[in-house]
Motif scaffolding. Structure first.
Motif, PDB file in Angstrom:
ATOM      1  N   GLY A 355       0.817  -1.204   0.000  1.00  0.00           N
ATOM      2  CA  GLY A 355       0.000   0.000   0.000  1.00  0.00           C
ATOM      3  C   GLY A 355       0.854   1.258   0.000  1.00  0.00           C
ATOM      4  N   ILE A 356       1.915   1.256   0.805  1.00  0.00           N
ATOM      5  CA  ILE A 356       2.824   2.406   0.866  1.00  0.00           C
ATOM      6  C   ILE A 356       3.530   2.597  -0.470  1.00  0.00           C
ATOM      7  CG2 ILE A 356       4.888   3.315   1.980  1.00  0.00           C
ATOM      8  CD1 ILE A 356       4.020   1.789   4.498  1.00  0.00           C
ATOM      9  N   LEU A 357       4.005   1.487  -1.052  1.00  0.00           N
ATOM     10  CA  LEU A 357       4.714   1.596  -2.334  1.00  0.00           C
ATOM     11  C   LEU A 357       3.780   2.069  -3.446  1.00  0.00           C
ATOM     12  CD1 LEU A 357       6.930  -1.634  -2.148  1.00  0.00           C
ATOM     13  CD2 LEU A 357       7.636   0.738  -1.782  1.00  0.00           C
ATOM     14  N   ARG A 358       2.541   1.596  -3.418  1.00  0.00           N
ATOM     15  CA  ARG A 358       1.578   2.051  -4.430  1.00  0.00           C
ATOM     16  C   ARG A 358       1.306   3.545  -4.272  1.00  0.00           C
ATOM     17  NH1 ARG A 358      -1.412  -2.715  -2.722  1.00  0.00           N
ATOM     18  NH2 ARG A 358      -1.070  -4.433  -4.190  1.00  0.00           N
ATOM     19  N   THR A 359       1.182   3.990  -3.019  1.00  0.00           N
ATOM     20  CA  THR A 359       0.943   5.416  -2.771  1.00  0.00           C
ATOM     21  C   THR A 359       2.115   6.254  -3.268  1.00  0.00           C
ATOM     22  OG1 THR A 359      -0.411   4.919  -0.826  1.00  0.00           O
ATOM     23  CG2 THR A 359       0.513   7.134  -0.980  1.00  0.00           C
ATOM     24  N   LEU A 360       3.327   5.768  -3.020  1.00  0.00           N
ATOM     25  CA  LEU A 360       4.515   6.487  -3.473  1.00  0.00           C
ATOM     26  C   LEU A 360       4.519   6.620  -4.989  1.00  0.00           C
ATOM     27  CD1 LEU A 360       6.974   7.762  -2.103  1.00  0.00           C
ATOM     28  CD2 LEU A 360       8.214   5.630  -2.487  1.00  0.00           C
ATOM     29  N   ARG A 361       4.133   5.554  -5.658  1.00  0.00           N
ATOM     30  CA  ARG A 361       4.071   5.607  -7.131  1.00  0.00           C
ATOM     31  C   ARG A 361       2.975   6.573  -7.592  1.00  0.00           C
ATOM     32  NH1 ARG A 361       5.436   3.982 -11.820  1.00  0.00           N
ATOM     33  NH2 ARG A 361       3.937   3.459 -13.449  1.00  0.00           N
ATOM     34  N   LYS A 362       1.854   6.547  -6.892  1.00  0.00           N
ATOM     35  CA  LYS A 362       0.737   7.419  -7.277  1.00  0.00           C
ATOM     36  C   LYS A 362       1.128   8.890  -7.119  1.00  0.00           C
ATOM     37  CE  LYS A 362      -4.288   7.646  -6.762  1.00  0.00           C
ATOM     38  NZ  LYS A 362      -5.462   7.144  -6.006  1.00  0.00           N
ATOM     39  N   ILE A 363       1.901   9.210  -6.087  1.00  0.00           N
ATOM     40  CA  ILE A 363       2.363  10.587  -5.881  1.00  0.00           C
ATOM     41  C   ILE A 363       3.196  11.051  -7.070  1.00  0.00           C
ATOM     42  CG2 ILE A 363       3.916  12.022  -4.492  1.00  0.00           C
ATOM     43  CD1 ILE A 363       3.010  10.438  -2.051  1.00  0.00           C
ATOM     44  N   THR A 364       4.080  10.177  -7.561  1.00  0.00           N
ATOM     45  CA  THR A 364       4.931  10.562  -8.688  1.00  0.00           C
ATOM     46  C   THR A 364       4.121  10.702  -9.969  1.00  0.00           C
ATOM     47  OG1 THR A 364       5.474   8.247  -9.177  1.00  0.00           O
ATOM     48  CG2 THR A 364       6.926   9.413  -7.659  1.00  0.00           C
ATOM     49  N   LEU A 365       3.083   9.874 -10.129  1.00  0.00           N
ATOM     50  CA  LEU A 365       2.279   9.937 -11.361  1.00  0.00           C
ATOM     51  C   LEU A 365       1.338  11.145 -11.358  1.00  0.00           C
ATOM     52  CD1 LEU A 365       1.317   6.161 -11.825  1.00  0.00           C
ATOM     53  CD2 LEU A 365       2.971   7.469 -13.160  1.00  0.00           C
ATOM     54  N   GLU A 366       0.722  11.420 -10.199  1.00  0.00           N
ATOM     55  CA  GLU A 366      -0.273  12.496 -10.137  1.00  0.00           C
ATOM     56  C   GLU A 366       0.311  13.816  -9.639  1.00  0.00           C
ATOM     57  OE1 GLU A 366      -3.730  11.276  -8.004  1.00  0.00           O
ATOM     58  OE2 GLU A 366      -3.863   9.323  -9.032  1.00  0.00           O
ATOM     59  N   ASN A 367       1.565  13.788  -9.163  1.00  0.00           N
ATOM     60  CA  ASN A 367       2.278  14.976  -8.693  1.00  0.00           C
ATOM     61  C   ASN A 367       1.474  15.747  -7.638  1.00  0.00           C
ATOM     62  OD1 ASN A 367       4.673  16.513  -8.793  1.00  0.00           O
ATOM     63  ND2 ASN A 367       3.618  18.118  -9.948  1.00  0.00           N
ATOM     64  N   LYS A 368       0.965  15.035  -6.645  1.00  0.00           N
ATOM     65  CA  LYS A 368       0.295  15.677  -5.526  1.00  0.00           C
ATOM     66  C   LYS A 368       0.445  14.797  -4.293  1.00  0.00           C
ATOM     67  CE  LYS A 368      -4.313  13.807  -6.585  1.00  0.00           C
ATOM     68  NZ  LYS A 368      -5.717  14.150  -6.899  1.00  0.00           N
ATOM     69  N   LEU A 369       0.415  15.457  -3.140  1.00  0.00           N
ATOM     70  CA  LEU A 369       0.589  14.712  -1.891  1.00  0.00           C
ATOM     71  C   LEU A 369      -0.611  13.811  -1.640  1.00  0.00           C
ATOM     72  CD1 LEU A 369       2.117  17.232   0.661  1.00  0.00           C
ATOM     73  CD2 LEU A 369       3.273  15.476  -0.678  1.00  0.00           C
ATOM     74  N   ILE A 370      -0.303  12.538  -1.389  1.00  0.00           N
ATOM     75  CA  ILE A 370      -1.356  11.575  -1.072  1.00  0.00           C
ATOM     76  C   ILE A 370      -0.894  10.802   0.168  1.00  0.00           C
ATOM     77  CG2 ILE A 370      -2.648   9.567  -1.877  1.00  0.00           C
ATOM     78  CD1 ILE A 370      -2.036  10.503  -4.753  1.00  0.00           C
ATOM     79  N   GLY A 371      -1.678  10.902   1.213  1.00  0.00           N
ATOM     80  CA  GLY A 371      -1.332  10.170   2.430  1.00  0.00           C
ATOM     81  C   GLY A 371      -0.224  10.795   3.243  1.00  0.00           C
ATOM     82  N   ILE A 372       0.211  12.029   2.907  1.00  0.00           N
ATOM     83  CA  ILE A 372       1.252  12.723   3.660  1.00  0.00           C
ATOM     84  C   ILE A 372       0.674  14.038   4.165  1.00  0.00           C
ATOM     85  CG2 ILE A 372       3.546  13.753   3.588  1.00  0.00           C
ATOM     86  CD1 ILE A 372       4.224  11.882   1.290  1.00  0.00           C
ATOM     87  N   ASN A 373       0.653  14.200   5.468  1.00  0.00           N
ATOM     88  CA  ASN A 373       0.099  15.418   6.063  1.00  0.00           C
ATOM     89  C   ASN A 373       1.225  16.316   6.563  1.00  0.00           C
ATOM     90  OD1 ASN A 373      -2.644  14.570   5.741  1.00  0.00           O
ATOM     91  ND2 ASN A 373      -2.389  13.234   7.532  1.00  0.00           N
ATOM     92  N   LEU A 374       1.255  17.559   6.050  1.00  0.00           N
ATOM     93  CA  LEU A 374       2.270  18.527   6.442  1.00  0.00           C
ATOM     94  C   LEU A 374       1.613  19.714   7.125  1.00  0.00           C
ATOM     95  CD1 LEU A 374       4.463  18.558   3.197  1.00  0.00           C
ATOM     96  CD2 LEU A 374       4.858  17.266   5.285  1.00  0.00           C
ATOM     97  N   GLU A 375       2.272  20.231   8.174  1.00  0.00           N
ATOM     98  CA  GLU A 375       1.716  21.380   8.884  1.00  0.00           C
ATOM     99  C   GLU A 375       1.745  22.636   8.011  1.00  0.00           C
ATOM    100  OE1 GLU A 375       3.629  21.934  12.603  1.00  0.00           O
ATOM    101  OE2 GLU A 375       2.949  20.007  13.449  1.00  0.00           O
ATOM    102  N   GLU A 376       2.815  22.800   7.228  1.00  0.00           N
ATOM    103  CA  GLU A 376       2.940  23.962   6.339  1.00  0.00           C
ATOM    104  C   GLU A 376       3.198  23.464   4.917  1.00  0.00           C
ATOM    105  OE1 GLU A 376       5.870  26.648   7.763  1.00  0.00           O
ATOM    106  OE2 GLU A 376       5.102  26.663   9.824  1.00  0.00           O
ATOM    107  N   PRO A 377       2.169  23.035   4.224  1.00  0.00           N
ATOM    108  CA  PRO A 377       2.346  22.461   2.884  1.00  0.00           C
ATOM    109  C   PRO A 377       2.801  23.465   1.835  1.00  0.00           C
ATOM    110  CG  PRO A 377       0.017  22.707   3.395  1.00  0.00           C
ATOM    111  CD  PRO A 377       0.762  23.029   4.646  1.00  0.00           C
TER     112      PRO A 377
END
Length: 596
Positions: A355-377
């Motif tokens: 699941g983590i590896l798929r999410t990492l790939r999806k981030i690179t394909l869609e160029n947006k944060l998925i599943g990563i929460n940042l206080e100051e994005p």
């Protein structure tokens, strides 16, 4: 018809005598027919030829002969029980050959034997000494010859005297080799080729002397190697472990796939074990797909094939094919983030690795944060991403065409970073990797070349501010090495520190700090210091004694392995300074020194 005990014993002794007196058997039996001796019925004299001259004498073999009446002969091994008193007496003479002769009512006989030597007897008495009796297993003599049995007994007895048995071999690490020996196992003979059916003694070899260490049987035999498999005209070189038990053969390929084969009825079962690494998946899956297609797989002179017509295998093949396609897609993601393909992952109970590896790939394909929460994005930064038991460092830039990149990629060298001089407010160019913590430095995508090149872009020792930051970064690298064992971290620290030496600064305090840290790096790299480095430290020590720089003297004595002096100097430091040094990598060497 029930035979008298005396007749059974006479027939049994006579049967052993006949075996000993066969032509070509250089033996002379001296065995009493009445069982009046103490645990022994006599002995067999062994010669090297048929002359029976003094010069051909090889030795005496103590024997005990027991007879038992049976209706039919046993075809395999038999068990026979004796009193523990007998075993103790056998041990006193360094062993005995026990014969149990099965006697039919028509007088026919079958001899079984057991060579009991000191190693086995010692273990048997130790484990079962509180019992009154204990059985042992005997083998049919028809597997071999009585002469061979007696000859091997005398030869093995040489290495198993009571003097050598049961000793504490503290020189275990000094043995030049080890040897396994069995008096009954013979792979060239079908009757004695089952390795799981024989006793073995392990000897430690030191020069020409063999020390008996342990006794027992094999439960399993394991082979771990790169094995070449052939399937559908292709060759696959795969890391493989083959475990052979008496009835089961287990084949584990690249630690991701395991198949168990029951050799008795040719049944099998299989399962995928763990992810292990992407490289292992890429190597093993093509072979596994051939297996599920019903292709014959050849390896080590053996063949393996599954019935592809079963619905279960068809479904499994479709799943593996889909999985293989996904693995190939993940390969691109690994390469993008600089994750070595052979990085090993351990999947925890709650970790969804795929699941983590798929999410990492999806981030690179869609160029947006998925599943990563940042206080100051809205601001760029270095981010640690955990993937099961591993970690990678990425750079987040929300305004870039690629919001996440490998923090150790070439393009990361273009990221601008500055440190502020608190005195004059000047912004000084510096490496972005100053932001890394120790955990980041142990990430699986860490690239020492990129880190070193980032420090080539400026002078890391141009003033007091940069000196402090650069030394602290080197200390982090050393601490990260102590945590991970990755020698590349020491190379990075040494590369940066050597930039100071190239400057040949006049600041004595700076020079001493650089020297101590350079030497503690070399200490770790070489498990100690060279004579030249030691002399340089001794010279510095005498210079600093006059100045009473306690902290520096502590470091010097630690690196010189002066345990008592280092401890005495450390105790002179105030509590706050002691706590400070506990956080420095020099304390790791000091701690090891105290354990010596």
């Amino acid at each position: 018809m029930c035979l008298a005990n005396g007749k059974i014993e006479r027939i049994a002794v006579d049967a052993v005598r006949k075996e000993a007196n066969k032509p070509g058997s250089f033996l002379k039996p001296e065995i009493a027919e009445s069982d009046k001796g103490i645990s022994f019925d006599g002995n067999i004299t062994v010669y090297s030829d048929d002359s029976e001259k003094k010069e051909s004498f090889s030795g005496f073999v103590p024997v005990q002969v027991k007879g038992t009446q049976v209706r039919t002969f046993h075809s395999n091994n038999i068990s026979f029980s004796l009193e523990l008193k007998d075993y103790r007496n056998y041990l006193k003479t360094d062993g005995v050959i026990l014969f149990v002769v099965e006697v039919m009512d028509n007088g026919e006989t079958k001899i079984f034997y057991k060579s009991l030597l000191s190693m086995e007897l010692s273990i048997l008495i130790s484990q079962y000494g509180k019992q009154s009796t204990k059985s042992v297993k005997l083998r049919p003599l028809e597997e071999t010859t009585l002469y061979e049995v007696c000859r091997k007994f005398l030869n093995e007895k040489t290495y198993q005297s009571n003097y050598l048995i049961g000793r504490d071999y503290s020189i275990f690490d000094e043995f030049t080799g080890f040897k396994l020996n069995s008096m009954t196992f013979d792979p060239s003979n079908v009757k004695t080729s089952n390795i799981f059916d024989h006793d073995f003694v392990l000897y430690g070899v030191l020069g020409k002397i063999q020390f008996p260490l342990s006794f027992g049987r094999f439960d399993k035999i394991s082979q771990r190697d790169v094995i070449t498999f052939r399937a559908n005209g292709e060759l696959f070189d795969l890391n493989t472990q083959i475990i052979i038990e008496e009835l089961i053969t287990t084949i584990e390929i690249e630690e991701i796939f395991k198949i168990k084969i029951n050799r008795k009825d040719n049944r099998f079962n299989y399962k995928f074990t763990k992810f292990h690494s992407l490289a292992a998946q890429l190597r093993a899956l093509p072979l596994i797909m051939n297996l599920f297609l019903g292709k014959t797989v050849e390896f080590n002179g053996s063949t393996l094939s599954l019935d592809s017509n079963t619905e279960k295998l068809k479904v499994q093949y479709e799943k593996v094919t889909k999985h293989y396609a996904e693995i190939n897609e993940l390969k691109e993601t690994f390469e993008f983030f600089g994750i070595p393909l052979d990085t090993e992952f351990e999947k925890g109970e709650d970790a969804n690795l795929f699941g983590i590896l798929r999410t990492l790939r999806k981030i690179t394909l869609e160029n947006k944060l998925i599943g990563i929460n940042l206080e100051e994005p809205g601001s760029g930064r270095l981010i640690n991403l955990n993937i099961a038991n591993r970690r990678i460092v990425v750079f987040y830039e929300p305004k870039s065409d690629k919001i996440l990149i490998n923090a150790f990629a070439n393009e990361a060298l273009n990221i601008k970073c500055f440190i502020k001089n608190d005195i004059n407010g000047e912004a000084i160019p510096y490496s972005i990797y100053i932001l890394l913590n120790i955990d980041s430095l142990t990430s699986c995508n860490f690239n020492p070349r990129i880190v070193c090149e980032s420090f080539d872009q400026f002078d890391p020792f141009i003033d007091e501010v940069t000196f402090t930051h650069s030394i602290n970064f080197c200390l982090k690298c050393i601490k990260a090495f102590d945590k991970s064992g990755d020698r590349r971290l020491l190379d990075v620290a040494k590369y940066i520190i050597m930039k100071h030496n190239e400057k040949q600064g006049n600041n004595r305090d700076h020079n001493n700090i650089v020297l101590i840290n350079l030497l503690q790096i070399n200490y770790r790299l070489c498990s100690g210091l060279s004579d030249l480095e030691t002399k340089a430290l001794i010279k510095l020590k005498y210079e600093e004694i006059q100045k009473n720089d306690i902290g520096l003297l502590f470091c010097i004595n630690v690196l010189l392995k002066n345990r008592t002096e280092a401890q005495a100097v450390y105790e002179q430091l105030d509590n706050k300074t002691q706590e400070f040094y506990k956080e420095l990598p020099i304390y790791e060497i000091y701690h090891d020194l105290l354990q010596m």
